[in-house]
Design a protein around this motif. Structure first.
Motif, PDB file in Angstrom:
ATOM      1  N   SER A 141       1.100   1.835   9.215  1.00  0.00           N
ATOM      2  CA  SER A 141       1.254   2.831   8.159  1.00  0.00           C
ATOM      3  C   SER A 141       1.858   2.162   6.922  1.00  0.00           C
ATOM      4  N   SER A 161      -0.409   4.412   0.828  1.00  0.00           N
ATOM      5  CA  SER A 161      -0.965   5.450   1.693  1.00  0.00           C
ATOM      6  C   SER A 161      -1.551   4.795   2.938  1.00  0.00           C
ATOM      7  N   ASP A 162      -1.630   5.579   3.993  1.00  0.00           N
ATOM      8  CA  ASP A 162      -2.191   5.082   5.245  1.00  0.00           C
ATOM      9  C   ASP A 162      -3.706   4.986   5.115  1.00  0.00           C
ATOM     10  N   ASN A 163      -4.288   4.127   5.915  1.00  0.00           N
ATOM     11  CA  ASN A 163      -5.736   3.958   5.872  1.00  0.00           C
ATOM     12  C   ASN A 163      -6.266   3.619   7.253  1.00  0.00           C
ATOM     13  N   LYS A 175       0.852  -1.191   0.000  1.00  0.00           N
ATOM     14  CA  LYS A 175       0.000   0.000   0.000  1.00  0.00           C
ATOM     15  C   LYS A 175       0.886   1.240   0.000  1.00  0.00           C
ATOM     16  N   ARG A 191      -6.936   0.867  12.963  1.00  0.00           N
ATOM     17  CA  ARG A 191      -5.969   1.598  12.155  1.00  0.00           C
ATOM     18  C   ARG A 191      -4.798   0.661  11.876  1.00  0.00           C
TER      19      ARG A 191
END
Length: 103
Positions: free
Chosen positions: A82, A61-63, A59, A79
């Motif tokens: 990162s 980007s953070d999500n 990935k 969460r």
């Protein structure tokens, strides 16, 4: 599932990816190493039949996993790590697994 036809929608595309990955695992499980590159390969194959372009890549980007209640208010459920932490974390998990099975 056993027939190789083009998926008609997103659900069928995702099922086709699962079919392919499970077939790989069932056919070659004795030779599949638990390492990040193999996980990315299986991830790529999982999304092969979809329009998503992120299959086989970490990935970028953070999500967060968020749910919405009946009133429309959002609540953070989870969460994940990162984006920058993910590759090293997966390498660590793979190394821990390899160490555990080699004992």
């Amino acid at each position: 599932m056993s027939q190789r036809i083009e998926p008609r929608d997103r659900d069928e595309a995702e099922i086709a990816g699962y079919r392919d990955v499970l077939a790989t695992i069932h056919e070659d499980y004795e030779h599949i190493e638990v390492k990040p590159g193999v996980i990315l390969q299986l991830h790529r194959d999982l999304y092969r039949h979809t329009a998503f372009s992120y299959g086989g890549r970490w990935k970028d980007s953070d999500n967060a996993i968020v749910e919405f209640d009946a009133a429309g208010a959002s609540h953070l459920c989870f969460r994940p790590l990162s984006a920058i932490e993910t590759p090293d974390a997966v390498e660590g998990l793979c190394a821990t697994y390899r160490d555990a099975v080699s004992m």
